[in-house]
Design an enzyme around this catalytic site. Sequence first.
Site, PDB file in Angstrom:
ATOM      1  N   GLU A  64       0.832  -1.209   0.000  1.00  0.00           N
ATOM      2  CA  GLU A  64       0.000   0.000   0.000  1.00  0.00           C
ATOM      3  C   GLU A  64       0.863   1.253   0.000  1.00  0.00           C
ATOM      4  O   GLU A  64       0.698   2.142   0.829  1.00  0.00           O
ATOM      5  CB  GLU A  64      -0.954   0.022   1.188  1.00  0.00           C
ATOM      6  CG  GLU A  64      -1.924  -1.125   1.146  1.00  0.00           C
ATOM      7  CD  GLU A  64      -3.098  -0.886   2.049  1.00  0.00           C
ATOM      8  OE1 GLU A  64      -2.955  -1.075   3.255  1.00  0.00           O
ATOM      9  OE2 GLU A  64      -4.142  -0.476   1.530  1.00  0.00           O
ATOM     10  N   HIS A  65       1.823   1.246  -0.892  1.00  0.00           N
ATOM     11  CA  HIS A  65       2.648   2.434  -1.052  1.00  0.00           C
ATOM     12  C   HIS A  65       3.251   2.412  -2.463  1.00  0.00           C
ATOM     13  O   HIS A  65       3.072   1.447  -3.212  1.00  0.00           O
ATOM     14  CB  HIS A  65       3.755   2.477   0.019  1.00  0.00           C
ATOM     15  CG  HIS A  65       4.677   1.305   0.011  1.00  0.00           C
ATOM     16  ND1 HIS A  65       4.798   0.425   1.073  1.00  0.00           N
ATOM     17  CD2 HIS A  65       5.521   0.845  -0.935  1.00  0.00           C
ATOM     18  CE1 HIS A  65       5.672  -0.496   0.779  1.00  0.00           C
ATOM     19  NE2 HIS A  65       6.131  -0.280  -0.429  1.00  0.00           N
TER      20      HIS A  65
END
Length: 311
Positions: free
Chosen positions: A226-227
């Site tokens: 999630e980046h």
Amino acid sequence: MIDDTVFVHKMAVVETGATIGANTRVWGFTHILSGARIGSDCNICEQVFIENAVQVGDRVTVKSGVQLWDGVRLDDDVFVGPNATFTNDKFPRSKRFPNGYPVTRVKHGASVGANATILPGLTIGADAMVGAGAVVTRDVPPKAIVAGNPARIVGYVDAHFQPGGEPLGETRRKAGRVAEVTLYEIKHVTDLRGDLTVTELERDIPFPVRRVFFIYNVPNERIRGEHVHRQLHEFVVCLSGSVSIVVDDGAQREEYVLDRPWLGLHLPPRVWRSLYKFSKDAVLAVYASHEYDPGDYIRDYDEFLAMVGQR
Ligand code: TYD
């Protein structure tokens, strides 16, 4: 604060002071308190109750039987299905009132399915989809589809699916729809004594490797990643078990299943990645182009979209 393009059904009550934008429709038996701010082109259906500290963006649909309590904020283009329930008090007790109410935010383009329950203070990410009846107990990432109680991620909106397990043919590689993300078939040798997979770093990995790390013991309900990285290249191999990796360049999304130790996924910089559906025995090796640098990460999806020029 309400012009004559706004339709308010004669059986609705809109308290003086409420703001309602142009062309919004408010249907019968709906009650809107004086502090509420509602955008334009919305449809507020029958039997909706909207408190004071509530903000609703433009083009929002709120179906019947929904209450928007103090602290609820719906961004533009949000859909809230019938009887979806918001909450704003974590430990509700009769006649005991909290000092303030946490903000529950539903971001741009997200949908909340019928009868879903959203616990206080959570953020539903942009374009996410909350399934009917889900009980949402954690923030929902952008574009995630969640279902169940407690709600879990079951997929990502519009993610083209790349199944795992198939050999990749003569070229031993396959490029997907998300720019530069490429699946590689690593050399593997199988004989009666077992299997062997070999990676010659300079020849087989499309960047110079400066670091290797391993990910394991990840609880199945967890999402990692999630980046996005500004500069870092990564090459991910799932040595045991399986994992799903969703990649997103801001325009396209694709879900890869890594379920063979001879598959390697090259994740270039500027591609948002989410790793989920870890099997119990999943062990990942990640080859990386640089040493660990927290400054290389962008963890906010909107910031990522701004970087790639998508919103
Ligand atoms: P992080 O990259 O945030 O994990 P993920 O994005 O997969 O969920 O890393 C988790 C923690 O480990 C974080 O505190 C930083 C630390 N870490 C290092 O110190 N060095 C490394 O090389 C990596 C990958 C992580």
